[in-house]
Write a protein that holds these residues in place. Sequence first.
Motif, PDB file in Angstrom:
ATOM      1  N   HIS A 314      40.702  14.409  42.904  1.00 25.16           N
ATOM      2  CA  HIS A 314      41.546  13.755  41.902  1.00 25.16           C
ATOM      3  C   HIS A 314      41.326  14.372  40.520  1.00 25.16           C
ATOM      4  CE1 HIS A 314      43.659  10.613  39.779  1.00 25.16           C
ATOM      5  NE2 HIS A 314      42.599  10.425  39.011  1.00 25.16           N
ATOM      6  N   ASN A 315      40.084  14.543  40.137  1.00 22.73           N
ATOM      7  CA  ASN A 315      39.791  15.042  38.784  1.00 22.73           C
ATOM      8  C   ASN A 315      40.180  16.504  38.603  1.00 22.73           C
ATOM      9  OD1 ASN A 315      38.444  12.960  36.930  1.00 22.73           O
ATOM     10  ND2 ASN A 315      37.603  12.571  38.959  1.00 22.73           N
ATOM     11  N   LEU A 316      40.104  17.280  39.671  1.00 26.59           N
ATOM     12  CA  LEU A 316      40.569  18.675  39.572  1.00 26.59           C
ATOM     13  C   LEU A 316      42.084  18.702  39.432  1.00 26.59           C
ATOM     14  CD1 LEU A 316      38.327  20.466  42.241  1.00 26.59           C
ATOM     15  CD2 LEU A 316      38.331  20.865  39.784  1.00 26.59           C
ATOM     16  N   GLU A 317      42.742  17.832  40.193  1.00 26.04           N
ATOM     17  CA  GLU A 317      44.208  17.828  40.157  1.00 26.04           C
ATOM     18  C   GLU A 317      44.746  17.448  38.774  1.00 26.04           C
ATOM     19  OE1 GLU A 317      45.292  17.170  44.861  1.00 26.04           O
ATOM     20  OE2 GLU A 317      45.150  15.429  43.542  1.00 26.04           O
ATOM     21  N   ILE A 318      44.047  16.481  38.125  1.00 25.94           N
ATOM     22  CA  ILE A 318      44.600  16.054  36.832  1.00 25.94           C
ATOM     23  C   ILE A 318      44.323  17.069  35.704  1.00 25.94           C
ATOM     24  CG2 ILE A 318      44.784  13.557  37.301  1.00 25.94           C
ATOM     25  CD1 ILE A 318      42.197  13.102  35.912  1.00 25.94           C
ATOM     26  N   ILE A 319      43.455  18.023  35.956  1.00 28.18           N
ATOM     27  CA  ILE A 319      43.278  19.099  34.952  1.00 28.18           C
ATOM     28  C   ILE A 319      44.588  19.880  34.827  1.00 28.18           C
ATOM     29  CG2 ILE A 319      42.103  21.316  34.497  1.00 28.18           C
ATOM     30  CD1 ILE A 319      39.592  20.122  35.760  1.00 28.18           C
ATOM     31  N   GLY A 320      45.244  20.077  35.986  1.00 33.33           N
ATOM     32  CA  GLY A 320      46.516  20.812  35.999  1.00 33.33           C
ATOM     33  C   GLY A 320      46.289  22.311  36.084  1.00 33.33           C
ATOM     34  N   GLY A 321      47.317  23.024  36.568  1.00 33.66           N
ATOM     35  CA  GLY A 321      47.220  24.486  36.658  1.00 33.66           C
ATOM     36  C   GLY A 321      46.268  24.939  37.750  1.00 33.66           C
ATOM     37  N   ILE A 322      46.095  24.077  38.750  1.00 34.37           N
ATOM     38  CA  ILE A 322      45.182  24.424  39.846  1.00 34.37           C
ATOM     39  C   ILE A 322      45.957  24.386  41.157  1.00 34.37           C
ATOM     40  CG2 ILE A 322      43.314  23.379  41.226  1.00 34.37           C
ATOM     41  CD1 ILE A 322      41.832  22.932  38.635  1.00 34.37           C
ATOM     42  N   PHE A 337      40.159  26.179  45.989  1.00 34.80           N
ATOM     43  CA  PHE A 337      41.259  26.189  45.021  1.00 34.80           C
ATOM     44  C   PHE A 337      41.237  27.451  44.165  1.00 34.80           C
ATOM     45  CE2 PHE A 337      38.792  25.260  41.177  1.00 34.80           C
ATOM     46  CZ  PHE A 337      37.625  24.746  41.708  1.00 34.80           C
ATOM     47  N   LEU A 338      42.317  27.643  43.438  1.00 33.75           N
ATOM     48  CA  LEU A 338      42.385  28.708  42.435  1.00 33.75           C
ATOM     49  C   LEU A 338      42.886  28.115  41.132  1.00 33.75           C
ATOM     50  CD1 LEU A 338      43.870  31.726  44.442  1.00 33.75           C
ATOM     51  CD2 LEU A 338      41.579  31.566  43.455  1.00 33.75           C
ATOM     52  N   ILE A 339      42.385  28.630  40.037  1.00 35.05           N
ATOM     53  CA  ILE A 339      42.926  28.255  38.732  1.00 35.05           C
ATOM     54  C   ILE A 339      44.041  29.277  38.475  1.00 35.05           C
ATOM     55  CG2 ILE A 339      42.388  27.776  36.310  1.00 35.05           C
ATOM     56  CD1 ILE A 339      39.374  27.805  37.157  1.00 35.05           C
ATOM     57  N   ASN A 340      45.257  28.761  38.310  1.00 39.25           N
ATOM     58  CA  ASN A 340      46.412  29.673  38.241  1.00 39.25           C
ATOM     59  C   ASN A 340      46.228  30.741  37.161  1.00 39.25           C
ATOM     60  OD1 ASN A 340      47.378  27.987  40.176  1.00 39.25           O
ATOM     61  ND2 ASN A 340      48.827  26.915  38.838  1.00 39.25           N
ATOM     62  N   GLY A 341      46.432  31.981  37.556  1.00 42.69           N
ATOM     63  CA  GLY A 341      46.392  33.093  36.602  1.00 42.69           C
ATOM     64  C   GLY A 341      44.982  33.591  36.287  1.00 42.69           C
ATOM     65  N   ILE A 342      43.965  32.973  36.890  1.00 43.48           N
ATOM     66  CA  ILE A 342      42.578  33.409  36.603  1.00 43.48           C
ATOM     67  C   ILE A 342      41.908  33.813  37.916  1.00 43.48           C
ATOM     68  CG2 ILE A 342      40.327  32.695  35.675  1.00 43.48           C
ATOM     69  CD1 ILE A 342      41.900  30.641  33.950  1.00 43.48           C
ATOM     70  N   HIS A 343      41.314  34.986  37.919  1.00 47.21           N
ATOM     71  CA  HIS A 343      40.689  35.447  39.163  1.00 47.21           C
ATOM     72  C   HIS A 343      39.483  34.567  39.506  1.00 47.21           C
ATOM     73  CE1 HIS A 343      38.781  38.122  42.128  1.00 47.21           C
ATOM     74  NE2 HIS A 343      40.039  38.472  42.359  1.00 47.21           N
ATOM     75  N   GLY A 397      33.592  22.455  33.070  1.00 43.88           N
ATOM     76  CA  GLY A 397      33.470  23.916  33.213  1.00 43.88           C
ATOM     77  C   GLY A 397      34.816  24.556  33.454  1.00 43.88           C
ATOM     78  N   ILE A 398      35.606  23.946  34.291  1.00 46.69           N
ATOM     79  CA  ILE A 398      36.911  24.535  34.618  1.00 46.69           C
ATOM     80  C   ILE A 398      37.847  24.485  33.407  1.00 46.69           C
ATOM     81  CG2 ILE A 398      38.984  24.134  36.027  1.00 46.69           C
ATOM     82  CD1 ILE A 398      36.983  23.714  38.346  1.00 46.69           C
ATOM     83  N   ILE A 399      37.767  23.406  32.659  1.00 46.96           N
ATOM     84  CA  ILE A 399      38.585  23.329  31.436  1.00 46.96           C
ATOM     85  C   ILE A 399      38.175  24.459  30.475  1.00 46.96           C
ATOM     86  CG2 ILE A 399      39.019  21.899  29.374  1.00 46.96           C
ATOM     87  CD1 ILE A 399      38.824  19.442  31.360  1.00 46.96           C
ATOM     88  N   LYS A 400      36.873  24.688  30.392  1.00 50.09           N
ATOM     89  CA  LYS A 400      36.365  25.768  29.530  1.00 50.09           C
ATOM     90  C   LYS A 400      36.864  27.135  30.015  1.00 50.09           C
ATOM     91  CE  LYS A 400      32.820  26.967  26.591  1.00 50.09           C
ATOM     92  NZ  LYS A 400      31.375  26.921  26.724  1.00 50.09           N
ATOM     93  N   VAL A 401      36.818  27.337  31.336  1.00 46.40           N
ATOM     94  CA  VAL A 401      37.303  28.600  31.909  1.00 46.40           C
ATOM     95  C   VAL A 401      38.762  28.804  31.515  1.00 46.40           C
ATOM     96  CG1 VAL A 401      37.890  29.788  34.080  1.00 46.40           C
ATOM     97  CG2 VAL A 401      35.700  28.582  33.873  1.00 46.40           C
ATOM     98  N   LYS A 402      39.553  27.737  31.645  1.00 48.44           N
ATOM     99  CA  LYS A 402      40.993  27.837  31.318  1.00 48.44           C
ATOM    100  C   LYS A 402      41.173  28.197  29.848  1.00 48.44           C
ATOM    101  CE  LYS A 402      44.081  25.225  33.132  1.00 48.44           C
ATOM    102  NZ  LYS A 402      44.903  24.087  33.568  1.00 48.44           N
ATOM    103  N   GLU A 403      40.380  27.569  28.987  1.00 47.98           N
ATOM    104  CA  GLU A 403      40.484  27.877  27.545  1.00 47.98           C
ATOM    105  C   GLU A 403      40.140  29.335  27.272  1.00 47.98           C
ATOM    106  OE1 GLU A 403      39.193  23.387  26.114  1.00 47.98           O
ATOM    107  OE2 GLU A 403      37.798  25.070  25.758  1.00 47.98           O
ATOM    108  N   MET A 404      39.052  29.789  27.923  1.00 47.69           N
ATOM    109  CA  MET A 404      38.586  31.150  27.673  1.00 47.69           C
ATOM    110  C   MET A 404      39.614  32.192  28.063  1.00 47.69           C
ATOM    111  SD  MET A 404      34.608  31.189  28.789  1.00 47.69           S
ATOM    112  CE  MET A 404      34.461  32.947  28.614  1.00 47.69           C
TER     113      MET A 404
END
Length: 406
Positions: A314-322, A337-343, A397-404
């Motif tokens: 649930h918490n990964l899904e609400i981050i979005g872009g996954i 899962f994959l974070i869209n656009g990030i290897h 951590g994943i939110i940080k990865v997306k920001e970076m």
Amino acid sequence: MNFNVEEIRKDFPILNKKIYNKPLVYLDNGATTQKPAVVIDRVHQFYSQFNSSIHRGVHYLSEQATEEYEKARKTVQRFINAKHDYEIIFTSGTTGSINGLAFSFGEKYVHKGDEIIITEMEHHANIVPWQMLCERKEAQLKILPFNNKGDLEIEKLNNLISDKTKLISVTYVSNALGTINPVKDIIDLAHKQNIPVLIDGAQAIQHISIDVQELDCDFFVFSGHKMYGPTGIGILYGKENWLENLPPFQGGGDMVDVVTFEKTTFNALPFKFEAGTTNYIGAIGMAEALHYIENTGIHSINKHEEEILGYATHNLEIIGGITMYGTSEKKSSIISFLINGIHQYDAGMVLDKMGIAVRTGTHCAQPVMQHFNIDGTIRVSIGLYNNKSDVDRLCEGIIKVKEMFS
Ligand code: PMP
């Protein structure tokens, strides 16, 4: 029994460790689990007080070691509810068990033109040994596919089976998708046509209560290190009838009855399949891990892990872009899962710097990646000591990865 994850965490010394000065968040349990102090202590105690080669000596230490090793076998028997203790063979792990069986079963029962069925979601350990066998014997490997949710297309199994099918080998839980497969249905269907079934239980045994008699599987394999026990030890369970009739897959000490240069006769079960000095310390450590799971309660563990799985999903899904891979209704402890656009590799490296251990890559299941046309995923795999705070740290951590990388 009351399951208190904070109390459980105290049993695992490594969870106190800091990685790059941050408290460890260990979410790579599908690869290997951490060990509770009771297992570490038991191995230490055994080496320091009882170590001696089993089944060989008449001296005190050898007898003690043999007794503990055979007690460990009985613990495994009880844990999976096997009918007899001699149906439990100690091996080096799931990979060792499948390779041994593929060789032994193949030598006796697989001939030119015969067929073995596996699924598209198998770990390489349940693909390659069968491929090697098929090449050796000019047999054919047939593949049961899965759909985009990660569920096996079970309705196709009947058409795959033919009068040439010698064995079906399937994973209980997919290590790359988390799907819990309907293994009981597969076993029942196969048995209607007298086909034996091997269940790869490497990702099931630590999460789900296993009763091999109720499942009625012919073979069941798993590893000690994925269930809070030591590495280098695992189990090949087989029904007595099969094991009696199969040839040994290794020759050497302990597995023999009489050896002459003309002919060798083999020992009785289970020793026929345990050539050489086995990993008896591993077996004893593994039994301690099984006691730990029994004392904690597999149903409590299952309930807790389901809660963490739901919370994390649930918490990964609400981050979005996954993008999630493996969205079956029946899942256990694994989120791919994959974070869209990030290897995935870049994401894994950044998470690591935050003290968060996840798996990236193909998870030894390249055909699963080929199905989705991707080169890997990030895999979060949950163990009994993971808590909501681990999931919160992962999400941060994943939110940080997306920001970076944005
Ligand atoms: N099968 C499955 C489903 C697995 O997840 C693994 C380990 N990742 C294996 C087999 C192989 O286990 P081991 O490396 O312990 O032999």
